[in-house]
Design a protein around this motif. Structure first.
Motif, short mmCIF file in Angstrom:
data_model
loop_
_atom_site.label_atom_id
_atom_site.label_comp_id
_atom_site.label_asym_id
_atom_site.label_seq_id
_atom_site.Cartn_x
_atom_site.Cartn_y
_atom_site.Cartn_z
N MET A 1 37.68 35.80 24.44
CA MET A 1 36.86 35.98 25.93
C MET A 1 35.50 36.68 25.86
O MET A 1 35.78 37.80 25.23
CB MET A 1 38.05 36.12 26.59
N THR A 2 34.44 36.81 26.65
CA THR A 2 33.93 37.44 27.06
C THR A 2 34.21 38.68 27.26
O THR A 2 35.03 39.32 27.80
CB THR A 2 32.39 37.19 27.41
N GLN A 3 33.87 40.30 27.82
CA GLN A 3 33.72 41.71 27.69
C GLN A 3 33.05 41.72 28.86
O GLN A 3 31.94 41.15 29.11
CB GLN A 3 33.59 42.30 26.76
N TYR A 20 32.84 39.81 38.24
CA TYR A 20 34.10 39.73 39.06
C TYR A 20 34.85 40.70 38.29
O TYR A 20 34.81 41.41 37.56
CB TYR A 20 35.40 38.46 38.81
N TYR A 21 34.70 42.75 39.61
CA TYR A 21 35.37 43.29 39.77
C TYR A 21 36.57 43.95 40.56
O TYR A 21 36.13 43.41 41.87
CB TYR A 21 34.31 44.87 39.67
N LEU A 22 37.38 44.23 40.11
CA LEU A 22 38.49 44.15 40.91
C LEU A 22 37.19 45.63 42.26
O LEU A 22 37.03 46.25 42.57
CB LEU A 22 39.22 45.04 40.66
N LYS A 23 38.15 45.18 43.35
CA LYS A 23 37.83 46.30 44.55
C LYS A 23 38.43 47.73 43.74
O LYS A 23 37.44 48.63 44.39
CB LYS A 23 39.09 46.00 45.62
N GLN A 163 51.34 30.66 35.37
CA GLN A 163 50.99 31.07 34.14
C GLN A 163 49.26 30.50 33.67
O GLN A 163 48.33 31.08 33.70
CB GLN A 163 52.36 31.39 33.06
N ASP A 164 49.71 29.25 33.76
CA ASP A 164 48.28 28.87 33.98
C ASP A 164 47.30 29.15 34.47
O ASP A 164 46.33 29.60 33.90
CB ASP A 164 48.59 27.26 33.38
N ALA A 165 47.37 29.14 35.54
CA ALA A 165 46.46 29.29 36.12
C ALA A 165 46.38 31.03 36.39
O ALA A 165 44.74 31.19 36.32
CB ALA A 165 47.34 29.31 38.58
N ILE A 166 46.98 31.88 36.10
CA ILE A 166 46.63 33.05 35.99
C ILE A 166 46.04 32.79 34.99
O ILE A 166 44.91 33.93 34.34
CB ILE A 166 47.66 34.02 35.92
N THR A 167 46.06 32.60 33.45
CA THR A 167 45.61 32.48 32.28
C THR A 167 44.00 32.29 32.27
O THR A 167 42.90 32.99 32.24
CB THR A 167 45.89 32.06 31.05
N LYS A 173 36.89 34.78 34.89
CA LYS A 173 36.50 36.50 35.72
C LYS A 173 35.87 37.39 34.25
O LYS A 173 34.81 38.00 35.00
CB LYS A 173 37.51 37.40 36.70
N SER A 174 35.99 36.21 33.34
CA SER A 174 35.56 37.70 32.37
C SER A 174 33.82 36.97 31.95
O SER A 174 32.98 37.24 30.96
CB SER A 174 36.19 37.06 30.87
N LEU A 175 33.78 35.44 32.76
CA LEU A 175 32.68 34.98 32.18
C LEU A 175 31.14 35.57 33.29
O LEU A 175 31.82 35.69 34.38
CB LEU A 175 32.57 33.10 32.43
N GLN A 176 30.23 35.48 32.64
CA GLN A 176 29.04 35.95 34.03
C GLN A 176 29.10 34.48 34.73
O GLN A 176 29.27 33.06 34.41
CB GLN A 176 27.86 35.80 33.24
N GLY A 177 28.57 34.90 35.74
CA GLY A 177 28.51 33.65 36.81
C GLY A 177 30.02 33.76 38.24
O GLY A 177 29.69 34.34 38.44
N HIS A 178 29.81 32.85 38.32
CA HIS A 178 30.77 32.46 39.72
C HIS A 178 32.15 32.67 39.19
O HIS A 178 32.61 31.98 38.14
CB HIS A 178 30.25 30.99 40.34
N ASN A 179 32.89 32.86 40.04
CA ASN A 179 34.35 32.57 39.98
C ASN A 179 35.15 31.88 40.56
O ASN A 179 36.52 31.50 40.44
CB ASN A 179 35.02 33.83 40.53
#
Length: 191
Positions: A1-3, A20-23, A163-167, A173-179
């Protein structure tokens, strides 16, 4: 996973907007850098991007809502401008619609956009909104990226677990670009 890059003043706005950043992270950045913390995620994102580009604090216009005491609400009463969904409003709608009534997002938006129409019109609109929900997919607002992602994941992957969806979401969200969900996100389940 990217940082995901740490949100600091050294980040450029283009890179910032591509992750992606949390509020909570956005609010913390604003507090630490003397930026206003009010508003939704989209407003905070725009404010931080402006700050990262210019080093300046963008002024936030103060919104003063002028609430109106509507008095007794009947089906012929006009919806007031800047309506606030109060207990008085809730009691009226529960009496007319029933105990299942709730101020869902679409209905609140309808009320705010239709000042000057009657509360009778609002009751009709509520039932129309419920019918539209039954017919299919409702629009999820932009700031609820997680909800949109999970819904789209399940549409494309029936039988998979939450759990699959959350994974997959955490990977995405760890990737650069759209979510937005893509079939390629399933590679997160292979690791």
């Amino acid at each position: 996973m990217t940082q995901i890059p740490t949100l600091t003043r050294n980040l450029d706005s283009k890179t910032f907007r591509s992750y992606y950043y949390l509020k909570e992270e956005l609010v913390e950045f604003c507090r630490n850098n003397g930026l206003p913390t009010s508003g939704g995620k989209e407003e905070l994102t725009d404010r931080i991007a402006y700050y990262l580009d210019t080093g300046s604090v963008k002024k936030v216009a103060k919104r003063k809502a002028h609430t109106v005491d509507v008095g007794v609400i009947t089906e012929d009463t006009l919806i007031e401008p800047n309506i606030v969904c109060s207990e008085k409003h809730r009691a009226f709608f529960k009496e007319k619609i029933g105990k299942t009534f709730s101020f869902n997002v679409q209905f609140q938006k309808w009320l705010k956009a239709n000042a000057g129409k009657t509360y009778g019109d609002a009751i009709d609109a509520y039932y129309m909104i419920l019918e539209e929900k039954k017919k299919g997919k409702t629009k999820i607002d932009k700031q609820f990226e997680y909800n949109t992602y999970i819904r789209d994941f399940f549409e494309a992957n029936q039988g998979r677990s939450l759990q699959d969806a959350i994974t997959c979401w955490k990977y995405k969200k760890s990737l650069q670009g759209h979510n937005r969900y893509e079939i390629a996100d399933l590679e997160a389940l292979e690791n």
